[in-house]
Design a protein around this motif. Sequence first.
Motif, PDB file in Angstrom:
ATOM      1  N   GLY A 155      -7.435  21.719  36.071  1.00  0.00           N
ATOM      2  CA  GLY A 155      -7.860  22.703  37.057  1.00  0.00           C
ATOM      3  C   GLY A 155      -9.054  22.209  37.854  1.00  0.00           C
ATOM      4  O   GLY A 155      -9.144  22.449  39.062  1.00  0.00           O
ATOM      5  N   ARG A 156      -9.939  21.516  37.166  1.00  0.00           N
ATOM      6  CA  ARG A 156     -11.126  20.978  37.842  1.00  0.00           C
ATOM      7  C   ARG A 156     -10.703  19.949  38.887  1.00  0.00           C
ATOM      8  O   ARG A 156     -11.227  19.907  39.996  1.00  0.00           O
ATOM      9  CB  ARG A 156     -12.053  20.326  36.806  1.00  0.00           C
ATOM     10  CG  ARG A 156     -13.528  20.384  37.161  1.00  0.00           C
ATOM     11  CD  ARG A 156     -14.384  19.891  36.006  1.00  0.00           C
ATOM     12  NE  ARG A 156     -14.024  20.528  34.743  1.00  0.00           N
ATOM     13  CZ  ARG A 156     -14.477  21.723  34.354  1.00  0.00           C
ATOM     14  NH1 ARG A 156     -15.291  22.389  35.133  1.00  0.00           N
ATOM     15  NH2 ARG A 156     -14.101  22.246  33.204  1.00  0.00           N
ATOM     16  N   LYS A 157      -9.743  19.157  38.484  1.00  0.00           N
ATOM     17  CA  LYS A 157      -9.225  18.125  39.390  1.00  0.00           C
ATOM     18  C   LYS A 157      -8.544  18.769  40.608  1.00  0.00           C
ATOM     19  O   LYS A 157      -8.742  18.351  41.747  1.00  0.00           O
ATOM     20  CB  LYS A 157      -8.206  17.259  38.624  1.00  0.00           C
ATOM     21  CG  LYS A 157      -7.956  15.902  39.238  1.00  0.00           C
ATOM     22  CD  LYS A 157      -6.930  15.139  38.406  1.00  0.00           C
ATOM     23  CE  LYS A 157      -6.075  14.232  39.267  1.00  0.00           C
ATOM     24  NZ  LYS A 157      -4.774  13.916  38.641  1.00  0.00           N
ATOM     25  N   GLN A 158      -7.777  19.788  40.318  1.00  0.00           N
ATOM     26  CA  GLN A 158      -7.059  20.497  41.378  1.00  0.00           C
ATOM     27  C   GLN A 158      -8.035  21.161  42.352  1.00  0.00           C
ATOM     28  O   GLN A 158      -7.820  21.147  43.564  1.00  0.00           O
ATOM     29  CB  GLN A 158      -6.142  21.542  40.751  1.00  0.00           C
ATOM     30  CG  GLN A 158      -5.366  22.370  41.752  1.00  0.00           C
ATOM     31  CD  GLN A 158      -4.240  21.585  42.404  1.00  0.00           C
ATOM     32  OE1 GLN A 158      -3.895  20.506  41.955  1.00  0.00           O
ATOM     33  NE2 GLN A 158      -3.689  22.133  43.474  1.00  0.00           N
ATOM     34  N   LEU A 159      -9.093  21.724  41.800  1.00  0.00           N
ATOM     35  CA  LEU A 159     -10.109  22.363  42.634  1.00  0.00           C
ATOM     36  C   LEU A 159     -10.696  21.355  43.615  1.00  0.00           C
ATOM     37  O   LEU A 159     -10.826  21.626  44.808  1.00  0.00           O
ATOM     38  CB  LEU A 159     -11.212  22.945  41.752  1.00  0.00           C
ATOM     39  CG  LEU A 159     -12.471  23.430  42.481  1.00  0.00           C
ATOM     40  CD1 LEU A 159     -12.144  24.454  43.547  1.00  0.00           C
ATOM     41  CD2 LEU A 159     -13.476  23.982  41.485  1.00  0.00           C
ATOM     42  N   LYS A 160     -11.028  20.196  43.083  1.00  0.00           N
ATOM     43  CA  LYS A 160     -11.566  19.130  43.926  1.00  0.00           C
ATOM     44  C   LYS A 160     -10.608  18.791  45.060  1.00  0.00           C
ATOM     45  O   LYS A 160     -10.988  18.704  46.226  1.00  0.00           O
ATOM     46  CB  LYS A 160     -11.786  17.876  43.068  1.00  0.00           C
ATOM     47  CG  LYS A 160     -13.224  17.381  43.067  1.00  0.00           C
ATOM     48  CD  LYS A 160     -13.294  16.067  42.294  1.00  0.00           C
ATOM     49  CE  LYS A 160     -14.726  15.660  41.958  1.00  0.00           C
ATOM     50  NZ  LYS A 160     -14.756  14.552  40.993  1.00  0.00           N
ATOM     51  N   ALA A 161      -9.347  18.626  44.704  1.00  0.00           N
ATOM     52  CA  ALA A 161      -8.335  18.238  45.692  1.00  0.00           C
ATOM     53  C   ALA A 161      -8.164  19.319  46.749  1.00  0.00           C
ATOM     54  O   ALA A 161      -8.121  19.028  47.945  1.00  0.00           O
ATOM     55  CB  ALA A 161      -7.007  17.966  44.991  1.00  0.00           C
ATOM     56  N   GLU A 162      -8.100  20.560  46.293  1.00  0.00           N
ATOM     57  CA  GLU A 162      -7.861  21.644  47.243  1.00  0.00           C
ATOM     58  C   GLU A 162      -9.063  21.876  48.143  1.00  0.00           C
ATOM     59  O   GLU A 162      -8.908  22.221  49.312  1.00  0.00           O
ATOM     60  CB  GLU A 162      -7.497  22.934  46.498  1.00  0.00           C
ATOM     61  CG  GLU A 162      -6.078  22.906  45.968  1.00  0.00           C
ATOM     62  CD  GLU A 162      -5.589  24.306  45.561  1.00  0.00           C
ATOM     63  OE1 GLU A 162      -6.117  25.295  46.074  1.00  0.00           O
ATOM     64  OE2 GLU A 162      -4.673  24.374  44.731  1.00  0.00           O
ATOM     65  N   ALA A 163     -10.251  21.699  47.594  1.00  0.00           N
ATOM     66  CA  ALA A 163     -11.456  21.873  48.408  1.00  0.00           C
ATOM     67  C   ALA A 163     -11.500  20.805  49.494  1.00  0.00           C
ATOM     68  O   ALA A 163     -11.813  21.090  50.657  1.00  0.00           O
ATOM     69  CB  ALA A 163     -12.701  21.807  47.528  1.00  0.00           C
ATOM     70  N   ALA A 164     -11.164  19.577  49.114  1.00  0.00           N
ATOM     71  CA  ALA A 164     -11.158  18.482  50.091  1.00  0.00           C
ATOM     72  C   ALA A 164     -10.111  18.731  51.156  1.00  0.00           C
ATOM     73  O   ALA A 164     -10.350  18.537  52.357  1.00  0.00           O
ATOM     74  CB  ALA A 164     -10.893  17.158  49.378  1.00  0.00           C
ATOM     75  N   SER A 165      -8.961  19.201  50.712  1.00  0.00           N
ATOM     76  CA  SER A 165      -7.872  19.485  51.625  1.00  0.00           C
ATOM     77  C   SER A 165      -8.253  20.596  52.608  1.00  0.00           C
ATOM     78  O   SER A 165      -7.951  20.521  53.798  1.00  0.00           O
ATOM     79  CB  SER A 165      -6.640  19.881  50.825  1.00  0.00           C
ATOM     80  OG  SER A 165      -5.594  20.228  51.682  1.00  0.00           O
ATOM     81  N   TRP A 166      -8.927  21.592  52.088  1.00  0.00           N
ATOM     82  CA  TRP A 166      -9.367  22.708  52.922  1.00  0.00           C
ATOM     83  C   TRP A 166     -10.357  22.231  53.983  1.00  0.00           C
ATOM     84  O   TRP A 166     -10.270  22.602  55.154  1.00  0.00           O
ATOM     85  CB  TRP A 166     -10.006  23.797  52.060  1.00  0.00           C
ATOM     86  CG  TRP A 166     -10.655  24.882  52.846  1.00  0.00           C
ATOM     87  CD1 TRP A 166     -11.991  25.020  53.086  1.00  0.00           C
ATOM     88  CD2 TRP A 166     -10.009  25.964  53.525  1.00  0.00           C
ATOM     89  NE1 TRP A 166     -12.206  26.140  53.872  1.00  0.00           N
ATOM     90  CE2 TRP A 166     -11.014  26.726  54.164  1.00  0.00           C
ATOM     91  CE3 TRP A 166      -8.669  26.358  53.660  1.00  0.00           C
ATOM     92  CZ2 TRP A 166     -10.728  27.865  54.912  1.00  0.00           C
ATOM     93  CZ3 TRP A 166      -8.393  27.483  54.418  1.00  0.00           C
ATOM     94  CH2 TRP A 166      -9.414  28.233  55.025  1.00  0.00           C
ATOM     95  N   LEU A 167     -11.251  21.379  53.562  1.00  0.00           N
ATOM     96  CA  LEU A 167     -12.252  20.851  54.487  1.00  0.00           C
ATOM     97  C   LEU A 167     -11.588  20.048  55.597  1.00  0.00           C
ATOM     98  O   LEU A 167     -11.898  20.204  56.779  1.00  0.00           O
ATOM     99  CB  LEU A 167     -13.231  19.958  53.706  1.00  0.00           C
ATOM    100  CG  LEU A 167     -14.489  19.573  54.472  1.00  0.00           C
ATOM    101  CD1 LEU A 167     -15.320  20.798  54.802  1.00  0.00           C
ATOM    102  CD2 LEU A 167     -15.309  18.558  53.683  1.00  0.00           C
ATOM    103  N   ARG A 168     -10.656  19.194  55.190  1.00  0.00           N
ATOM    104  CA  ARG A 168      -9.952  18.357  56.163  1.00  0.00           C
ATOM    105  C   ARG A 168      -9.214  19.230  57.172  1.00  0.00           C
ATOM    106  O   ARG A 168      -9.233  18.982  58.369  1.00  0.00           O
ATOM    107  CB  ARG A 168      -8.958  17.447  55.423  1.00  0.00           C
ATOM    108  CG  ARG A 168      -8.576  16.222  56.194  1.00  0.00           C
ATOM    109  CD  ARG A 168      -8.029  15.130  55.275  1.00  0.00           C
ATOM    110  NE  ARG A 168      -7.133  15.651  54.249  1.00  0.00           N
ATOM    111  CZ  ARG A 168      -7.273  15.438  52.958  1.00  0.00           C
ATOM    112  NH1 ARG A 168      -8.282  14.721  52.514  1.00  0.00           N
ATOM    113  NH2 ARG A 168      -6.415  15.928  52.093  1.00  0.00           N
TER     114      ARG A 168
END
Lengths: 114, 114
Positions: free
Chosen positions: A85-98
């Motif tokens: 979940g922590r990994k997914q959070l990181k990925a989704e946050a980055a994706s959201w920013l992009r």
Amino acid sequence: MVPDKSDLPQGTLDLLILQVVAAGAIHGYGLAQRLQLISRDVVQVPQGSLYPALHRLENRGLLTADWKMSDTGRESKFYRLTPKGRKQLKAEAASWLRLTEAIELILKPSGGSR
Amino acid sequence: MVPDKSDLPQGTLDLLILQVVAAGAIHGYGLAQRLQLISRDVVQVPQGSLYPALHRLENRGLLTADWKMSDTGRESKFYRLTPKGRKQLKAEAASWLRLTEAIELILKPSGGSR
DNA sequence: CCATACACCTCGGTCTTCTACATATATCGC
DNA sequence: GCGATATATGTAGAAGACCGAGGTGTATGG
């Protein structure tokens, strides 16, 4: 008077849930309150969206839950992040920013490359 | 190599289309190219999303279309904003801004009021 | 003449979200 | 004791957006 509550675009709810849970174990009801508080009433998660989302995230192995007493004396389900979940959070946050940066480019015409 | 194309959250496609069309009459195919260009390949609209979205917006009275020759010599449907569409664009842009700001508050913990 | 780019379109599945409903406990006022 | 409210969880059904896959046709370059 706050303008109006805006419905959440699909996918963003997961991101917000993961982010709040990352800050510490919390139960569903409290999570919804917390989102509303921090966002100054812009984000208001109805229960019909909240609980299915939590179950989805749990089934996907991003959250784990166990029953405990809440500080009000009722049984409630406290959620925590898994490593996945922590990994997914990181990925989704980055994706959201992009994504928001890209949309910004479109919404605010400036150097429209070529 | 660009990181990865991210699927658009529901509702944002309408906003992007309205914004691009607001800059001048354009046909569907060109619109998709333009979005991809401006966003530096982050936003890539598949045709299976593009055309239904255009039809939706037209049916809702936010866009009007008429057939003309494109500069490549083919028939194409050029879309323009209606007054209603212009109003809707304004509203959706404001709503998007409000939402992204709220999500920013959640993603970047700072003055989490109380 | 064939492949590619241009330009349009629809169908069906999948996924999220929301409204509405349903349940149960603790607490406060009366 | 009793009812209202806040806490806390959940499901069912419908609506809608998005995307992959497929289909049509024209112009152009090799």
